[in-house]
Write a protein that holds these residues in place. Sequence first.
Motif, short mmCIF file in Angstrom:
data_model
loop_
_atom_site.label_atom_id
_atom_site.label_comp_id
_atom_site.label_asym_id
_atom_site.label_seq_id
_atom_site.Cartn_x
_atom_site.Cartn_y
_atom_site.Cartn_z
N UNK A 40 45.54 62.62 53.64
CA UNK A 40 44.72 61.43 53.50
C UNK A 40 44.36 60.76 54.81
N UNK A 41 44.37 61.52 55.91
CA UNK A 41 44.09 60.91 57.21
C UNK A 41 42.65 60.42 57.32
N UNK A 42 41.75 61.01 56.55
CA UNK A 42 40.35 60.57 56.53
C UNK A 42 40.18 59.57 55.39
N UNK A 43 40.37 58.28 55.70
CA UNK A 43 40.30 57.24 54.67
C UNK A 43 38.87 56.81 54.39
N UNK A 44 37.94 57.28 55.18
CA UNK A 44 36.55 56.88 54.97
C UNK A 44 36.18 55.61 55.70
N UNK A 45 36.87 55.32 56.79
CA UNK A 45 36.54 54.13 57.58
C UNK A 45 37.70 53.70 58.45
N UNK A 51 39.08 50.16 65.55
CA UNK A 51 37.72 50.12 66.10
C UNK A 51 37.74 49.80 67.59
N UNK A 52 38.71 49.00 68.03
CA UNK A 52 38.83 48.70 69.45
C UNK A 52 39.14 49.99 70.22
N UNK A 53 40.11 50.75 69.72
CA UNK A 53 40.42 52.03 70.36
C UNK A 53 39.20 52.93 70.37
N UNK A 86 38.86 61.63 72.33
CA UNK A 86 37.64 61.31 71.59
C UNK A 86 36.41 61.96 72.21
N UNK A 87 36.54 62.44 73.45
CA UNK A 87 35.43 63.19 74.03
C UNK A 87 35.24 64.53 73.32
N UNK A 88 36.32 65.04 72.70
CA UNK A 88 36.22 66.30 71.95
C UNK A 88 35.41 66.11 70.68
N UNK A 89 35.71 65.03 69.96
CA UNK A 89 34.99 64.74 68.71
C UNK A 89 35.25 63.28 68.34
N UNK A 90 34.25 62.42 68.43
CA UNK A 90 34.46 60.99 68.16
C UNK A 90 34.40 60.66 66.67
N UNK A 91 35.48 60.90 65.95
CA UNK A 91 35.54 60.50 64.55
C UNK A 91 36.93 59.97 64.23
N UNK A 92 37.10 59.44 63.03
CA UNK A 92 38.35 58.75 62.69
C UNK A 92 39.53 59.70 62.56
N UNK A 93 39.30 60.95 62.19
CA UNK A 93 40.40 61.90 62.08
C UNK A 93 40.99 62.20 63.47
N UNK A 94 40.13 62.51 64.42
CA UNK A 94 40.58 62.77 65.79
C UNK A 94 41.22 61.51 66.38
N UNK A 95 40.68 60.35 66.04
CA UNK A 95 41.23 59.09 66.51
C UNK A 95 42.71 58.94 66.13
N UNK A 96 43.06 59.43 64.94
CA UNK A 96 44.43 59.24 64.43
C UNK A 96 45.36 60.41 64.72
N UNK A 97 44.83 61.54 65.14
CA UNK A 97 45.68 62.72 65.36
C UNK A 97 46.78 62.48 66.40
N UNK A 139 51.95 53.95 60.24
CA UNK A 139 51.55 53.95 61.65
C UNK A 139 51.26 55.35 62.18
N UNK A 140 51.65 56.38 61.44
CA UNK A 140 51.22 57.73 61.81
C UNK A 140 49.72 57.90 61.60
N UNK A 141 49.13 57.02 60.79
CA UNK A 141 47.70 57.11 60.51
C UNK A 141 46.94 55.90 61.06
N UNK A 142 47.45 55.35 62.16
CA UNK A 142 46.78 54.26 62.84
C UNK A 142 46.30 54.73 64.20
N UNK A 143 45.05 54.48 64.51
CA UNK A 143 44.53 54.86 65.81
C UNK A 143 44.91 53.85 66.87
N UNK A 144 46.22 53.62 67.01
CA UNK A 144 46.76 52.71 68.02
C UNK A 144 47.97 53.38 68.67
N UNK A 145 48.61 52.69 69.58
CA UNK A 145 49.63 53.33 70.42
C UNK A 145 51.03 53.33 69.83
#
Length: 509
Positions: A40-45, A51-53, A86-97, A139-145
Amino acid sequence: MSQERETETEKGTEAEADGRFRALAVGLPAALVLALGLWGIDRGGIWRDEAVTFQVARRSVPEIWRLVHGVDAVHGLYYLLMHPVLALRPDEVVLRLPSVCGAAATAGLVAALGIRLAGPRVGLWAGLMYAVTPLTGHYAQEGRSYALVGAGVVGATLLLVRALDGGRAWLAYTGVVGVTCLLHEFAVLVLCAHAVTLVVSGVSRRTWARWVGAVAGAGLILLPLVLVSQAQAGQVEWLPTPGWGSAERVLRGFVVGPKGVVFETGVVLMLVGLAARRVAAVALPLMAVPPVLLMLVSQVRPMYDDRYVLYALAGAPLLIAAGADRLADRILGRIPYVPLAGALAVLVAFLHHLPLHRQDRAPERRPDNLAAVSALAAGQIRRGDAVLFVPSIGRRAAVAYPEGFRHARDIALRAPGPASGTLYGRETDADELRRRLARADRVWVVAEPYTLRSDWRPRNPTERAKIMAVWEDFVPCEQYVRGGVTLRLYERRPATVLPLTGPPRRERW
Protein backbone atom coordinates in the motif's frame (compact mmCIF):
# COMPACT_ATOMS: atom_id res chain seq x y z
CA MET A 1 41.77 -38.97 18.54
CA SER A 2 38.58 -39.86 16.66
CA GLN A 3 36.48 -38.76 19.62
CA GLU A 4 38.24 -35.37 19.67
CA ARG A 5 37.56 -34.95 15.95
CA GLU A 6 33.91 -35.86 16.45
CA THR A 7 33.68 -33.31 19.28
CA GLU A 8 35.27 -30.63 17.11
CA THR A 9 32.90 -31.51 14.26
CA GLU A 10 29.90 -31.27 16.57
CA LYS A 11 31.07 -27.89 17.83
CA GLY A 12 31.58 -26.70 14.28
CA THR A 13 28.09 -27.88 13.32
CA GLU A 14 26.57 -26.13 16.33
CA ALA A 15 28.46 -22.93 15.55
CA GLU A 16 27.28 -23.07 11.94
CA ALA A 17 23.67 -23.60 13.03
CA ASP A 18 23.98 -20.76 15.52
CA GLY A 19 25.35 -18.50 12.80
CA ARG A 20 22.45 -19.36 10.49
CA PHE A 21 19.97 -18.66 13.28
CA ARG A 22 21.59 -15.30 13.99
CA ALA A 23 21.45 -14.39 10.31
CA LEU A 24 17.78 -15.43 10.22
CA ALA A 25 17.05 -13.42 13.35
CA VAL A 26 18.39 -10.28 11.67
CA GLY A 27 17.18 -10.91 8.14
CA LEU A 28 13.60 -12.00 8.86
CA PRO A 29 12.49 -8.79 10.66
CA ALA A 30 14.15 -6.65 7.99
CA ALA A 31 12.41 -8.59 5.22
CA LEU A 32 9.09 -8.34 7.05
CA VAL A 33 9.33 -4.55 7.35
CA LEU A 34 10.29 -4.35 3.70
CA ALA A 35 7.17 -6.32 2.74
CA LEU A 36 4.87 -4.34 5.03
CA GLY A 37 6.40 -1.07 3.87
CA LEU A 38 5.79 -1.85 0.22
CA TRP A 39 2.22 -2.94 0.96
CA GLY A 40 0.00 0.00 0.00
CA ILE A 41 2.92 2.39 -0.45
CA ASP A 42 1.07 4.11 -3.31
CA ARG A 43 -1.76 5.78 -1.38
CA GLY A 44 -2.75 7.98 -4.29
CA GLY A 45 -1.41 11.24 -2.92
CA ILE A 46 1.10 12.88 -0.63
CA TRP A 47 0.35 15.06 2.37
CA ARG A 48 1.80 18.41 3.40
CA ASP A 49 5.04 17.26 5.07
CA GLU A 50 5.84 14.83 2.29
CA ALA A 51 5.09 17.60 -0.20
CA VAL A 52 7.91 19.67 1.31
CA THR A 53 10.36 16.83 0.71
CA PHE A 54 8.96 16.28 -2.77
CA GLN A 55 9.32 19.86 -3.94
CA VAL A 56 12.57 20.78 -2.15
CA ALA A 57 14.51 17.64 -3.08
CA ARG A 58 13.73 18.23 -6.77
CA ARG A 59 15.44 21.62 -6.70
CA SER A 60 19.06 22.01 -7.70
CA VAL A 61 21.70 21.55 -5.02
CA PRO A 62 22.50 25.31 -4.92
CA GLU A 63 18.78 26.05 -4.51
CA ILE A 64 18.51 23.53 -1.64
CA TRP A 65 21.62 25.02 -0.03
CA ARG A 66 20.13 28.50 -0.27
CA LEU A 67 16.81 27.36 1.18
CA VAL A 68 18.22 25.68 4.30
CA HIS A 69 20.06 28.87 5.24
CA GLY A 70 16.67 30.47 5.72
CA VAL A 71 14.33 27.63 6.66
CA ASP A 72 14.25 23.88 7.35
CA ALA A 73 17.97 23.51 8.08
CA VAL A 74 17.12 20.60 10.37
CA HIS A 75 16.12 18.60 7.27
CA GLY A 76 18.87 19.89 4.98
CA LEU A 77 20.94 16.71 4.79
CA TYR A 78 17.80 14.66 4.16
CA TYR A 79 16.82 16.89 1.23
CA LEU A 80 20.29 16.54 -0.25
CA LEU A 81 20.12 12.75 0.09
CA MET A 82 16.68 12.69 -1.53
CA HIS A 83 17.82 14.87 -4.43
CA PRO A 84 19.42 12.02 -6.46
CA VAL A 85 16.65 9.62 -5.41
CA LEU A 86 13.86 11.76 -6.87
CA ALA A 87 16.02 12.51 -9.89
CA LEU A 88 15.50 8.85 -10.85
CA ARG A 89 11.71 9.12 -10.80
CA PRO A 90 9.75 11.93 -9.11
CA ASP A 91 6.70 10.13 -7.72
CA GLU A 92 5.29 9.26 -4.31
CA VAL A 93 6.47 5.63 -4.34
CA VAL A 94 10.11 6.60 -4.90
CA LEU A 95 9.66 9.38 -2.35
CA ARG A 96 8.84 6.79 0.33
CA LEU A 97 11.26 4.02 -0.64
CA PRO A 98 14.19 5.38 1.43
CA SER A 99 11.95 5.37 4.50
CA VAL A 100 10.91 1.78 3.81
CA CYS A 101 14.57 0.79 3.53
CA GLY A 102 15.39 2.77 6.68
CA ALA A 103 12.67 1.05 8.68
CA ALA A 104 13.81 -2.36 7.38
CA ALA A 105 17.37 -1.59 8.39
CA THR A 106 16.18 -0.49 11.83
CA ALA A 107 14.32 -3.78 12.36
CA GLY A 108 17.45 -5.73 11.45
CA LEU A 109 19.57 -3.55 13.75
CA VAL A 110 17.12 -4.00 16.63
CA ALA A 111 17.46 -7.74 16.14
CA ALA A 112 21.26 -7.47 16.02
CA LEU A 113 21.23 -5.40 19.20
CA GLY A 114 19.02 -7.98 20.92
CA ILE A 115 21.40 -10.75 19.84
CA ARG A 116 24.36 -8.82 21.22
CA LEU A 117 22.65 -8.17 24.54
CA ALA A 118 20.80 -11.40 25.23
CA GLY A 119 21.14 -13.92 22.39
CA PRO A 120 19.48 -14.84 19.08
CA ARG A 121 16.09 -15.65 20.56
CA VAL A 122 15.66 -12.20 22.08
CA GLY A 123 17.03 -10.62 18.91
CA LEU A 124 14.56 -12.45 16.70
CA TRP A 125 11.57 -11.59 18.84
CA ALA A 126 12.59 -7.95 19.32
CA GLY A 127 13.15 -7.47 15.59
CA LEU A 128 9.81 -9.03 14.71
CA MET A 129 7.97 -6.95 17.31
CA TYR A 130 9.54 -3.79 15.96
CA ALA A 131 8.49 -4.86 12.46
CA VAL A 132 4.80 -5.36 13.26
CA THR A 133 4.34 -2.31 15.50
CA PRO A 134 1.82 -0.02 13.73
CA LEU A 135 3.98 3.04 14.40
CA THR A 136 6.84 1.43 12.47
CA GLY A 137 4.62 0.85 9.44
CA HIS A 138 3.28 4.39 9.58
CA TYR A 139 6.66 6.10 9.34
CA ALA A 140 8.03 3.49 6.95
CA GLN A 141 5.60 5.04 4.47
CA GLU A 142 6.39 8.68 5.16
CA GLY A 143 8.56 10.67 2.79
CA ARG A 144 10.43 12.23 5.70
CA SER A 145 13.65 11.50 7.58
CA TYR A 146 12.28 9.81 10.71
CA ALA A 147 12.72 6.18 9.65
CA LEU A 148 16.30 6.87 8.55
CA VAL A 149 17.02 8.59 11.86
CA GLY A 150 15.73 5.49 13.65
CA ALA A 151 18.21 3.33 11.76
CA GLY A 152 21.05 5.69 12.65
CA VAL A 153 20.17 5.77 16.34
CA VAL A 154 19.89 1.99 16.68
CA GLY A 155 23.09 1.57 14.68
CA ALA A 156 24.88 3.97 17.02
CA THR A 157 23.52 2.13 20.05
CA LEU A 158 24.77 -1.19 18.67
CA LEU A 159 28.21 0.36 18.10
CA LEU A 160 28.20 1.65 21.67
CA VAL A 161 27.48 -1.83 23.03
CA ARG A 162 30.26 -3.27 20.88
CA ALA A 163 32.64 -0.62 22.17
CA LEU A 164 31.67 -1.41 25.77
CA ASP A 165 32.38 -5.07 25.05
CA GLY A 166 35.91 -4.16 24.02
CA GLY A 167 35.45 -3.75 20.29
CA ARG A 168 37.08 -0.98 18.25
CA ALA A 169 33.91 0.92 17.48
CA TRP A 170 34.40 4.41 18.91
CA LEU A 171 35.34 6.08 15.63
CA ALA A 172 32.39 4.49 13.83
CA TYR A 173 30.15 5.49 16.74
CA THR A 174 31.26 9.12 16.37
CA GLY A 175 30.53 9.15 12.67
CA VAL A 176 27.13 7.46 12.90
CA VAL A 177 25.98 9.73 15.74
CA GLY A 178 27.13 12.83 13.86
CA VAL A 179 25.42 11.91 10.58
CA THR A 180 22.24 10.81 12.37
CA CYS A 181 22.00 14.12 14.22
CA LEU A 182 22.49 15.95 10.94
CA LEU A 183 19.48 14.06 9.60
CA HIS A 184 17.46 15.38 12.52
CA GLU A 185 18.84 17.54 15.30
CA PHE A 186 16.73 16.02 18.07
CA ALA A 187 18.48 12.69 17.60
CA VAL A 188 21.15 14.23 19.83
CA LEU A 189 18.97 13.27 22.80
CA VAL A 190 20.06 9.67 22.32
CA LEU A 191 23.42 10.71 23.76
CA CYS A 192 21.67 11.37 27.06
CA ALA A 193 20.24 7.85 26.89
CA HIS A 194 23.69 6.47 26.19
CA ALA A 195 25.08 8.40 29.16
CA VAL A 196 22.50 6.74 31.41
CA THR A 197 23.54 3.36 29.98
CA LEU A 198 27.15 4.09 30.90
CA VAL A 199 26.18 5.10 34.44
CA VAL A 200 24.05 1.99 34.99
CA SER A 201 26.73 -0.25 33.48
CA GLY A 202 29.40 1.12 35.82
CA VAL A 203 32.04 1.58 33.12
CA SER A 204 35.63 2.63 33.81
CA ARG A 205 37.02 6.18 33.62
CA ARG A 206 38.87 5.21 30.47
CA THR A 207 35.59 4.21 28.80
CA TRP A 208 34.00 7.46 29.92
CA ALA A 209 36.89 9.39 28.42
CA ARG A 210 36.51 7.59 25.10
CA TRP A 211 32.78 8.21 25.05
CA VAL A 212 33.22 11.91 25.85
CA GLY A 213 35.76 12.14 23.03
CA ALA A 214 33.32 10.47 20.65
CA VAL A 215 30.55 12.86 21.70
CA ALA A 216 32.85 15.83 21.20
CA GLY A 217 33.65 14.60 17.69
CA ALA A 218 29.96 14.21 16.89
CA GLY A 219 29.36 17.69 18.32
CA LEU A 220 31.86 19.19 15.90
CA ILE A 221 30.01 17.53 13.02
CA LEU A 222 26.70 18.89 14.30
CA LEU A 223 27.87 22.40 15.26
CA PRO A 224 27.16 24.13 11.89
CA LEU A 225 23.58 22.83 11.92
CA VAL A 226 23.06 24.01 15.50
CA LEU A 227 24.26 27.52 14.65
CA VAL A 228 21.99 27.81 11.60
CA SER A 229 18.92 26.17 13.12
CA GLN A 230 18.89 28.45 16.19
CA ALA A 231 17.62 31.27 13.99
CA GLN A 232 14.85 29.02 12.64
CA ALA A 233 13.33 28.00 15.97
CA GLY A 234 10.12 29.80 15.05
CA GLN A 235 9.22 26.94 12.73
CA VAL A 236 7.99 24.88 15.71
CA GLU A 237 6.00 27.66 17.38
CA TRP A 238 2.80 25.88 16.41
CA LEU A 239 3.57 22.92 18.69
CA PRO A 240 1.49 22.70 21.90
CA THR A 241 2.85 22.00 25.36
CA PRO A 242 2.82 18.20 25.85
CA GLY A 243 0.90 16.73 28.77
CA TRP A 244 0.08 13.34 30.22
CA GLY A 245 -1.88 12.55 27.08
CA SER A 246 1.32 12.83 25.04
CA ALA A 247 3.14 10.45 27.38
CA GLU A 248 0.32 7.92 27.19
CA ARG A 249 0.20 8.18 23.40
CA VAL A 250 3.94 7.50 23.17
CA LEU A 251 3.69 4.46 25.44
CA ARG A 252 0.79 3.03 23.48
CA GLY A 253 2.54 3.72 20.19
CA PHE A 254 5.77 2.08 21.31
CA VAL A 255 4.19 -1.17 22.46
CA VAL A 256 3.34 -3.76 19.79
CA GLY A 257 -0.37 -3.04 20.01
CA PRO A 258 -1.74 0.36 21.08
CA LYS A 259 -4.81 -1.08 22.83
CA GLY A 260 -6.50 -4.21 24.14
CA VAL A 261 -4.94 -7.42 25.33
CA VAL A 262 -1.89 -7.04 23.08
CA PHE A 263 -0.99 -3.74 24.71
CA GLU A 264 -1.57 -5.05 28.22
CA THR A 265 0.53 -8.15 27.54
CA GLY A 266 3.28 -6.00 26.09
CA VAL A 267 3.39 -3.78 29.19
CA VAL A 268 3.58 -6.83 31.49
CA LEU A 269 6.41 -8.36 29.46
CA MET A 270 8.19 -5.02 29.42
CA LEU A 271 8.10 -4.88 33.22
CA VAL A 272 9.42 -8.44 33.42
CA GLY A 273 12.14 -7.49 30.95
CA LEU A 274 13.48 -4.89 33.38
CA ALA A 275 14.92 -7.81 35.35
CA ALA A 276 17.25 -8.57 32.42
CA ARG A 277 19.89 -6.07 33.53
CA ARG A 278 22.06 -6.02 30.43
CA VAL A 279 19.07 -5.45 28.13
CA ALA A 280 17.39 -2.99 30.49
CA ALA A 281 20.57 -0.92 30.84
CA VAL A 282 20.46 -0.19 27.11
CA ALA A 283 16.79 -0.47 26.14
CA LEU A 284 15.10 1.42 28.98
CA PRO A 285 17.16 4.63 28.60
CA LEU A 286 16.78 4.43 24.82
CA MET A 287 12.99 4.16 25.14
CA ALA A 288 12.41 6.66 27.96
CA VAL A 289 15.12 9.31 28.10
CA PRO A 290 14.64 11.13 24.73
CA PRO A 291 10.82 11.47 25.00
CA VAL A 292 10.92 12.45 28.67
CA LEU A 293 13.66 15.04 28.18
CA LEU A 294 11.95 16.61 25.16
CA MET A 295 8.62 16.73 27.02
CA LEU A 296 10.26 18.39 30.03
CA VAL A 297 12.00 21.01 27.89
CA SER A 298 8.73 21.58 26.04
CA GLN A 299 7.04 22.66 29.26
CA VAL A 300 9.11 25.85 28.94
CA ARG A 301 9.50 26.05 25.17
CA PRO A 302 7.20 23.69 23.25
CA MET A 303 9.08 21.67 20.65
CA TYR A 304 7.77 18.15 21.24
CA ASP A 305 6.21 15.93 18.61
CA ASP A 306 5.99 12.13 18.70
CA ARG A 307 7.84 11.74 15.42
CA TYR A 308 10.84 13.72 16.68
CA VAL A 309 11.59 10.86 19.09
CA LEU A 310 10.36 7.99 16.93
CA TYR A 311 13.82 6.40 17.23
CA ALA A 312 13.14 5.73 20.92
CA LEU A 313 10.60 3.12 19.80
CA ALA A 314 13.47 0.63 19.39
CA GLY A 315 13.84 0.24 23.15
CA ALA A 316 10.36 -1.15 23.77
CA PRO A 317 10.54 -4.39 21.71
CA LEU A 318 13.92 -5.16 23.26
CA LEU A 319 12.43 -4.99 26.75
CA ILE A 320 9.34 -6.96 25.73
CA ALA A 321 11.46 -9.66 24.08
CA ALA A 322 13.70 -9.87 27.15
CA GLY A 323 10.64 -10.30 29.36
CA ALA A 324 9.24 -13.00 27.09
CA ASP A 325 12.61 -14.74 27.13
CA ARG A 326 12.72 -14.83 30.94
CA LEU A 327 9.19 -16.20 31.19
CA ALA A 328 9.88 -18.80 28.50
CA ASP A 329 12.96 -19.94 30.40
CA ARG A 330 10.98 -20.38 33.58
CA ILE A 331 7.96 -22.07 32.02
CA LEU A 332 9.25 -23.94 28.96
CA GLY A 333 13.02 -24.09 29.32
CA ARG A 334 15.33 -24.14 26.31
CA ILE A 335 13.31 -26.48 24.13
CA PRO A 336 13.92 -26.21 20.36
CA TYR A 337 10.54 -24.79 19.37
CA VAL A 338 10.39 -21.87 21.81
CA PRO A 339 11.79 -19.35 19.26
CA LEU A 340 9.15 -20.42 16.75
CA ALA A 341 6.41 -20.15 19.38
CA GLY A 342 7.49 -16.60 20.15
CA ALA A 343 7.51 -15.71 16.47
CA LEU A 344 3.98 -17.09 16.13
CA ALA A 345 2.87 -15.01 19.12
CA VAL A 346 4.15 -11.89 17.34
CA LEU A 347 2.21 -12.97 14.25
CA VAL A 348 -0.96 -13.25 16.34
CA ALA A 349 -0.36 -9.71 17.67
CA PHE A 350 0.04 -8.49 14.10
CA LEU A 351 -3.18 -10.16 12.96
CA HIS A 352 -4.98 -8.68 15.96
CA HIS A 353 -4.05 -5.19 14.78
CA LEU A 354 -4.25 -5.84 11.06
CA PRO A 355 -7.22 -3.43 10.74
CA LEU A 356 -5.00 -0.65 12.08
CA HIS A 357 -2.36 -1.41 9.46
CA ARG A 358 -5.00 -1.37 6.72
CA GLN A 359 -6.49 1.92 7.90
CA ASP A 360 -3.07 3.52 8.03
CA ARG A 361 -2.58 2.88 4.32
CA ALA A 362 -5.62 4.97 3.40
CA PRO A 363 -5.05 8.61 2.34
CA GLU A 364 -7.62 9.72 4.93
CA ARG A 365 -5.22 8.75 7.75
CA ARG A 366 -3.03 11.76 6.92
CA PRO A 367 -4.03 15.35 7.70
CA ASP A 368 -4.56 16.16 4.04
CA ASN A 369 -4.27 14.78 0.51
CA LEU A 370 -2.77 17.26 -1.91
CA ALA A 371 -3.43 15.06 -4.95
CA ALA A 372 -7.14 15.20 -4.18
CA VAL A 373 -6.98 19.00 -3.84
CA SER A 374 -5.24 19.32 -7.19
CA ALA A 375 -7.75 16.99 -8.88
CA LEU A 376 -10.61 19.07 -7.51
CA ALA A 377 -9.02 22.28 -8.74
CA ALA A 378 -8.48 20.79 -12.21
CA GLY A 379 -12.18 20.04 -12.48
CA GLN A 380 -13.41 23.45 -11.35
CA ILE A 381 -10.96 26.21 -12.27
CA ARG A 382 -11.40 27.83 -15.68
CA ARG A 383 -8.55 29.09 -17.81
CA GLY A 384 -7.47 32.50 -16.56
CA ASP A 385 -9.24 32.33 -13.19
CA ALA A 386 -7.39 33.92 -10.29
CA VAL A 387 -6.38 31.71 -7.36
CA LEU A 388 -5.67 32.96 -3.87
CA PHE A 389 -3.99 30.67 -1.33
CA VAL A 390 -4.96 31.40 2.27
CA PRO A 391 -2.51 31.31 3.91
CA SER A 392 0.45 31.20 1.53
CA ILE A 393 1.44 27.69 2.68
CA GLY A 394 -1.75 26.49 0.99
CA ARG A 395 0.26 26.82 -2.23
CA ARG A 396 1.81 23.41 -1.42
CA ALA A 397 -0.92 21.62 -3.37
CA ALA A 398 -0.08 23.64 -6.49
CA VAL A 399 3.65 23.08 -5.97
CA ALA A 400 3.33 19.30 -5.46
CA TYR A 401 0.68 18.76 -8.16
CA PRO A 402 0.86 21.73 -10.55
CA GLU A 403 -1.27 20.03 -13.20
CA GLY A 404 -4.49 20.89 -11.37
CA PHE A 405 -3.63 24.60 -11.30
CA ARG A 406 -2.05 24.99 -14.73
CA HIS A 407 -4.91 27.16 -16.08
CA ALA A 408 -5.02 29.44 -13.02
CA ARG A 409 -3.28 32.73 -12.19
CA ASP A 410 -1.60 32.73 -8.79
CA ILE A 411 -2.60 36.31 -8.17
CA ALA A 412 -0.61 36.91 -4.94
CA LEU A 413 2.68 35.32 -5.99
CA ARG A 414 5.66 37.60 -6.60
CA ALA A 415 8.48 35.01 -6.88
CA PRO A 416 8.28 31.18 -6.79
CA GLY A 417 9.98 29.12 -4.10
CA PRO A 418 13.18 28.06 -5.92
CA ALA A 419 13.88 31.58 -7.14
CA SER A 420 13.18 33.20 -3.76
CA GLY A 421 14.93 30.63 -1.56
CA THR A 422 11.69 29.86 0.30
CA LEU A 423 9.38 26.87 0.57
CA TYR A 424 6.29 28.38 -1.03
CA GLY A 425 7.50 31.55 -2.73
CA ARG A 426 7.29 35.21 -1.82
CA GLU A 427 4.01 37.05 -2.15
CA THR A 428 3.41 40.59 -3.21
CA ASP A 429 2.62 43.33 -0.70
CA ALA A 430 -0.90 44.20 0.39
CA ASP A 431 -1.29 47.27 -1.87
CA GLU A 432 -0.20 45.42 -5.00
CA LEU A 433 -2.48 42.51 -4.13
CA ARG A 434 -5.47 44.85 -3.93
CA ARG A 435 -4.60 46.31 -7.34
CA ARG A 436 -4.38 42.83 -8.85
CA LEU A 437 -7.67 41.74 -7.30
CA ALA A 438 -9.36 44.89 -8.62
CA ARG A 439 -8.85 43.51 -12.13
CA ALA A 440 -10.32 40.06 -11.35
CA ASP A 441 -13.97 39.07 -11.65
CA ARG A 442 -13.61 35.51 -10.35
CA VAL A 443 -11.31 34.36 -7.54
CA TRP A 444 -10.86 30.83 -6.29
CA VAL A 445 -9.74 30.73 -2.66
CA VAL A 446 -7.80 27.65 -1.54
CA ALA A 447 -8.16 27.81 2.23
CA GLU A 448 -6.82 25.81 5.13
CA PRO A 449 -9.64 24.89 7.56
CA TYR A 450 -8.39 27.06 10.42
CA THR A 451 -8.47 30.21 8.25
CA LEU A 452 -12.26 29.92 8.00
CA ARG A 453 -12.71 30.31 11.74
CA SER A 454 -14.01 33.69 12.88
CA ASP A 455 -11.17 34.02 15.41
CA TRP A 456 -8.35 33.67 12.86
CA ARG A 457 -6.43 36.93 12.72
CA PRO A 458 -3.25 36.69 10.61
CA ARG A 459 -0.30 38.93 11.48
CA ASN A 460 0.97 39.16 7.92
CA PRO A 461 -0.42 42.26 6.11
CA THR A 462 -0.80 40.38 2.82
CA GLU A 463 -2.82 37.64 4.51
CA ARG A 464 -5.06 40.26 6.11
CA ALA A 465 -5.45 41.98 2.75
CA LYS A 466 -6.57 38.71 1.14
CA ILE A 467 -9.39 38.33 3.64
CA MET A 468 -10.54 41.94 3.59
CA ALA A 469 -10.37 42.36 -0.19
CA VAL A 470 -12.35 39.18 -0.85
CA TRP A 471 -14.90 40.00 1.85
CA GLU A 472 -15.42 43.58 0.66
CA ASP A 473 -15.41 43.12 -3.12
CA PHE A 474 -16.59 39.55 -3.77
CA VAL A 475 -19.42 37.21 -2.84
CA PRO A 476 -19.08 33.43 -2.35
CA CYS A 477 -20.76 31.32 -5.05
CA GLU A 478 -19.53 27.74 -4.81
CA GLN A 479 -17.65 25.69 -2.24
CA TYR A 480 -15.97 22.29 -2.28
CA VAL A 481 -14.07 20.45 0.43
CA ARG A 482 -11.52 17.82 -0.51
CA GLY A 483 -8.35 16.41 1.02
CA GLY A 484 -8.55 18.59 4.13
CA VAL A 485 -8.74 21.84 2.13
CA THR A 486 -11.64 24.13 1.19
CA LEU A 487 -11.92 25.40 -2.39
CA ARG A 488 -14.33 28.32 -2.64
CA LEU A 489 -15.28 30.42 -5.67
CA TYR A 490 -15.89 34.16 -5.22
CA GLU A 491 -17.35 36.44 -7.89
CA ARG A 492 -17.19 40.22 -7.91
CA ARG A 493 -19.88 41.83 -5.82
CA PRO A 494 -22.51 43.79 -7.83
CA ALA A 495 -22.16 47.54 -7.38
CA THR A 496 -25.56 47.79 -5.67
CA VAL A 497 -24.70 45.22 -3.00
CA LEU A 498 -22.68 46.57 -0.06
CA PRO A 499 -20.82 44.40 2.47
CA LEU A 500 -22.01 44.37 6.04
CA THR A 501 -20.04 46.54 8.43
CA GLY A 502 -17.56 45.06 10.87
CA PRO A 503 -14.86 42.44 10.50
CA PRO A 504 -15.58 39.34 8.40
CA ARG A 505 -17.17 36.48 10.29
CA ARG A 506 -16.84 32.81 9.49
CA GLU A 507 -20.13 32.61 7.61
CA ARG A 508 -19.17 35.64 5.46
CA TRP A 509 -15.49 34.81 4.87
